[in-house]
Design an enzyme around this catalytic site. Structure first.
Site, mmCIF file in Angstrom:
data_model
loop_
_atom_site.group_PDB
_atom_site.id
_atom_site.type_symbol
_atom_site.label_atom_id
_atom_site.label_comp_id
_atom_site.label_asym_id
_atom_site.label_seq_id
_atom_site.Cartn_x
_atom_site.Cartn_y
_atom_site.Cartn_z
ATOM 1 N NE ARG A 90 -2.501 1.102 3.658
ATOM 2 C CZ ARG A 90 -3.224 0.954 4.659
ATOM 3 N NH1 ARG A 90 -4.658 1.227 5.030
ATOM 4 N NH2 ARG A 90 -2.660 0.974 6.061
ATOM 5 C CB THR A 95 -1.974 6.782 -2.879
ATOM 6 O OG1 THR A 95 -1.673 5.692 -3.903
ATOM 7 C CG2 THR A 95 -1.122 8.346 -4.078
ATOM 8 C CG ASP A 139 2.204 -3.967 9.292
ATOM 9 O OD1 ASP A 139 2.813 -5.324 8.876
ATOM 10 O OD2 ASP A 139 2.421 -3.319 7.920
ATOM 11 C CG ASP A 185 6.099 -4.382 10.109
ATOM 12 O OD1 ASP A 185 6.626 -5.666 9.378
ATOM 13 O OD2 ASP A 185 5.553 -3.477 10.371
#
Length: 175
Positions: free
Chosen positions: A70, A74, A166, A169
């Site tokens: 990602r 944006t 995340d 992660d």
């Protein structure tokens, strides 16, 4: 373990047939999935954390990969890798990614497998945001979403709240 349970739900309506097998005592007609082997497609890298549970459920499944990250400005997905089995038009395809946040990566991955012929597409995630679900349903109303939980909302950075951070992660111990 959760992906194994979600897999049961996502696959419970697949058609089955029988096949003759020899048990230690006699021959029997055993139930097997009908048609070509199904495909699990991991949205890299975090989707790999769900594959083991699904492959425990269906060890003979084919596995494909769509690499997306990602863009943090944006929030749009950027593809960097793709490797898919053949004959997707003849196989059920299950995409896996732990999070359905904005929906952008999931939609891009589904666009990708459909461009390669997939018709029966399902999506498994551990956690979803209402905004991502709505966006994905608008883009692909034919794709069923299977999730363990729907959280409250997205924040301004496109992260699920309360969420779990995340997923990649956390699974792989990286930052």
């Amino acid at each position: 373990e959760i992906s194994l349970f979600l897999g049961y739900e996502a696959l419970r309506d697949l058609p089955i047939t029988t096949q003759k097998v020899q048990t230690p005592l006699m021959e029997m007609d055993a139930p097997v999935l009908e048609g070509k082997k199904l495909v699990f497609v991991s949205i890299l890298r975090a989707g790999n954390g769900l594959l083991d549970g699904l492959l425990e459920l269906v060890p003979g499944a084919r596995v494909g990969f769509v690499g997306l990250y990602r863009d943090h400005e944006t929030l749009e997905p950027v593809e960097y890798y793709k490797k898919l089995p053949d004959a997707l038009d003849e196989r059920p395809v299950v995409l896996v990614d732990p999070m359905l946040a904005t929906g952008n990566s999931a939609i891009a991955a589904i666009d990708n497998v459909k461009a390669d012929g997939a018709k029966d597409v399902r999506f498994i995630c551990l956690l979803a945001a209402p905004e991502g679900i709505a966006k994905m349903q608008a883009a692909h109303p034919d794709v069923r979403i299977y999730t363990a939980s729907v959280d409250e909302r997205l924040n301004e950075l496109g992260y699920i709240l309360p969420g779990l951070g995340d997923a990649g992660d956390r699974m792989f111990g990286t930052k």
